[in-house]
Design an enzyme around this catalytic site. Structure first.
Site, PDB file in Angstrom:
ATOM      1  N   CYS A  48       0.885  -1.215  -0.001  1.00  0.00           N
ATOM      2  CA  CYS A  48       0.047   0.243  -0.040  1.00  0.00           C
ATOM      3  C   CYS A  48       0.914   1.100  -0.113  1.00  0.00           C
ATOM      4  O   CYS A  48       1.862   1.541   0.936  1.00  0.00           O
ATOM      5  CB  CYS A  48      -0.822  -0.128   1.419  1.00  0.00           C
ATOM      6  SG  CYS A  48      -1.841   1.470   1.234  1.00  0.00           S
ATOM      7  N   CYS A  94       0.729   4.429   6.911  1.00  0.00           N
ATOM      8  CA  CYS A  94       0.137   4.395   8.353  1.00  0.00           C
ATOM      9  C   CYS A  94       1.042   3.801   9.107  1.00  0.00           C
ATOM     10  O   CYS A  94       1.302   2.609   8.719  1.00  0.00           O
ATOM     11  CB  CYS A  94      -1.237   3.762   8.290  1.00  0.00           C
ATOM     12  SG  CYS A  94      -2.289   4.602   6.840  1.00  0.00           S
ATOM     13  N   CYS A 148       0.440  -0.142  10.452  1.00  0.00           N
ATOM     14  CA  CYS A 148      -0.219  -0.807   9.511  1.00  0.00           C
ATOM     15  C   CYS A 148       0.896  -1.861   8.633  1.00  0.00           C
ATOM     16  O   CYS A 148       1.804  -1.258   8.285  1.00  0.00           O
ATOM     17  CB  CYS A 148      -0.991  -0.282   8.310  1.00  0.00           C
ATOM     18  SG  CYS A 148      -1.714  -1.408   7.192  1.00  0.00           S
ATOM     19  N   CYS A 175     -16.793  -8.264   5.195  1.00  0.00           N
ATOM     20  CA  CYS A 175     -16.113  -7.040   5.051  1.00  0.00           C
ATOM     21  C   CYS A 175     -14.867  -7.091   4.412  1.00  0.00           C
ATOM     22  O   CYS A 175     -14.023  -7.766   4.765  1.00  0.00           O
ATOM     23  CB  CYS A 175     -15.578  -6.291   6.498  1.00  0.00           C
ATOM     24  SG  CYS A 175     -17.052  -5.959   7.606  1.00  0.00           S
ATOM     25  N   CYS A 180     -19.905  -5.042   3.086  1.00  0.00           N
ATOM     26  CA  CYS A 180     -19.022  -3.851   3.660  1.00  0.00           C
ATOM     27  C   CYS A 180     -17.654  -3.843   2.739  1.00  0.00           C
ATOM     28  O   CYS A 180     -17.130  -5.074   2.501  1.00  0.00           O
ATOM     29  CB  CYS A 180     -18.675  -3.921   5.068  1.00  0.00           C
ATOM     30  SG  CYS A 180     -17.695  -2.539   5.538  1.00  0.00           S
ATOM     31  N   CYS A 200     -19.309   2.952   8.159  1.00  0.00           N
ATOM     32  CA  CYS A 200     -18.715   2.352   9.227  1.00  0.00           C
ATOM     33  C   CYS A 200     -17.408   3.219   9.561  1.00  0.00           C
ATOM     34  O   CYS A 200     -16.523   3.450   8.715  1.00  0.00           O
ATOM     35  CB  CYS A 200     -18.523   0.845   9.024  1.00  0.00           C
ATOM     36  SG  CYS A 200     -17.341  -0.107  10.093  1.00  0.00           S
ATOM     37  N   ARG A 251     -18.420  -1.642  17.505  1.00  0.00           N
ATOM     38  CA  ARG A 251     -17.725  -2.940  17.437  1.00  0.00           C
ATOM     39  C   ARG A 251     -16.418  -3.206  18.244  1.00  0.00           C
ATOM     40  O   ARG A 251     -15.818  -2.055  17.979  1.00  0.00           O
ATOM     41  CB  ARG A 251     -17.446  -3.312  15.886  1.00  0.00           C
ATOM     42  CG  ARG A 251     -16.689  -4.634  15.552  1.00  0.00           C
ATOM     43  CD  ARG A 251     -16.542  -4.824  14.136  1.00  0.00           C
ATOM     44  NE  ARG A 251     -17.773  -4.798  13.432  1.00  0.00           N
ATOM     45  CZ  ARG A 251     -18.199  -4.131  12.222  1.00  0.00           C
ATOM     46  NH1 ARG A 251     -16.877  -3.486  11.686  1.00  0.00           N
ATOM     47  NH2 ARG A 251     -19.084  -4.426  11.620  1.00  0.00           N
TER      48      ARG A 251
END
Ligand code: SAM
Ligand code: DTB
Ligand code: SF4
Length: 352
Positions: free
Chosen positions: A83, A87, A90, A127, A158, A218, A293
């Site tokens: 990616c 972040c 991550c 998801c 999702c 979400c 959640r």
């Protein structure tokens, strides 16, 4: 300063509230959604004695939900690693040195099979996550087919695909997408210490694009990014002051993945589980009709901590052996937990 007024009432009185609520004490209906929360009020909720906080959260929770019912979503990583974003938490960031097998976009049939497995084990939503900065026009046809295939198997859908432009949001809505996950992650002030490749405003713009086309939002964040309690309050303040509260609010405990800056540089201080439960309770009080959640991090939590989180108003979890790149709590363990606590699976959100 709080003032305790003794009461002779036989019914349970509201907890003693901090001074910031003095003008509404005894008159406010805590079960009604509000969008004008102040940061001061939120910080005062965080500071409540734990039993009062749980009592208030349970009271709000029971006004809108069956407290013994938990929604279950299963995650599938439809595109793994490489990616371009940075972040710091991550494992899939190109800047992370995590041991990860990079995988291209999954095929539709593989996603359909994941949906069948998720449904047959008792999840109600799939998801699908992609390690992308944003959804690109060229990937849209496959994504649309995935949404259709998963819906055809009787599951809610999702997607979490990074930033989303309004025209692509419309296409996802037309394909039948139920939810889009995009987290604010932390407070506006702490955000820049964790992510440099996109701004907080970029995230809010994506949430608006999702909301505007009628896909359910979400959005939540992570606890344990080296943030202060005030940052946790700030993260919830962002979510609770949106013009519509997110339908679903995932609260993740940081999963420290070796090779990520947050795990390697030791810049995070572990947040204890009581503080994590407090964050859930405050989210419940601020957003009474949202499904909150208990997300990443359950793997390392005892059943007792998870039970406290449910008592605090969490009523959803990720179910399945894996999250995106890390292990989730085992399904057999989760099934035993449900049995022990007398919890059943939520088939329909009463507030949808
Ligand atoms: N690339 C997309 C994006 O960031 O919008 C979608 C996938 S991304 C992995 C979705 C969310 O998972 C992140 O915003 C973050 O809140 C959460 N997350 C990722 N890694 C995590 C970790 N190690 N621990 C806890 N939560 C994590
Ligand atoms: C969310 O809030 N948490 C999920 C989902 N949305 C996409 C992701 C958790 C990831 C945990 C670390 C991993 O497995 O890589
Ligand atoms: Fe990429 Fe999402 Fe990971 Fe950030 S959280 S590096 S955007 S996959």
């Amino acid at each position: 300063m709080t003032v305790h007024t003794p009461t002779a009432q036989p019914s349970a009185p509201m907890p003693v509230l901090p001074a910031v609520f003095a003008d509404v004490a005894g008159t406010r209906d805590w079960t009604q959604p509000r969008h004008d929360w102040t940061r001061e009020e939120i910080e005062a909720l965080f500071a409540l004695p734990m039993m009062d906080l749980l009592y208030l959260a349970q009271t709000v929770h029971r006004a809108w939900f069956d407290p013994n019912s938990i929604q279950r979503s299963t995650l599938v990583n439809i595109k793994t690693g490489a990616c371009p974003e940075d972040c710091k938490y991550c494992s899939q960031s190109r800047t992370a040195k995590a041991k990860l097998k990079i995988e291209p976009l999954m095929g539709v049939e593989e996603v359909r099979q994941a949906a069948v497995r998720a449904r047959d084990t008792g999840a109600t939503r799939l998801c699908m996550g992609a390690a992308w900065r944003s959804l690109k026009e060229r990937d849209l046809p496959v994504i649309v087919d995935m949404i259709k295939a998963v819906r055809a198997e009787g599951l809610q859908t999702c997607m979490t695909l990074g930033m989303l432009k309004p025209e692509l949001a419309t296409a996802l809505r037309e394909a039948g997408l139920d939810y889009y996950n995009h987290n604010v992650d932390t407070s506006p002030e702490h955000y820049g210490k964790i992510i440099g490749s996109r701004t907080y405003q970029d995230r809010l713009d994506t949430l608006k694009a999702v909301q505007d086309v009628g896909i359910k939002v979400c959005s939540g964040g992570i606890v344990g990014l080296g943030e202060s309690r005030s940052d946790r309050a700030g993260m919830l303040h962002t979510l609770a002051t949106l013009s519509t509260h997110p339908n679903s609010v995932p609260i993740n405990m940081l999963v420290k993945v070796e090779g990520t800056p947050l795990a390697d540089e030791g810049v995070t201080s572990d947040v204890d589980e009581i503080e994590f439960v407090r964050t859930i309770a405050v989210a419940r009080i601020l957003m009474p009709r949202s499904v909150v959640r208990l997300s990443a991090g359950r793997h390392a939590m005892s059943v007792s901590t998870q039970a406290l989180a449910f008592m605090a108003g969490a009523n959803s979890m990720f179910y399945g052996e894996e999250l995106l790149t890390t292990e989730n709590s085992a399904m057999t363990r989760d099934n035993q937990m449900f049995e022990k606590l007398g919890i059943s699976a939520m088939s329909k959100n009463p507030n949808d």
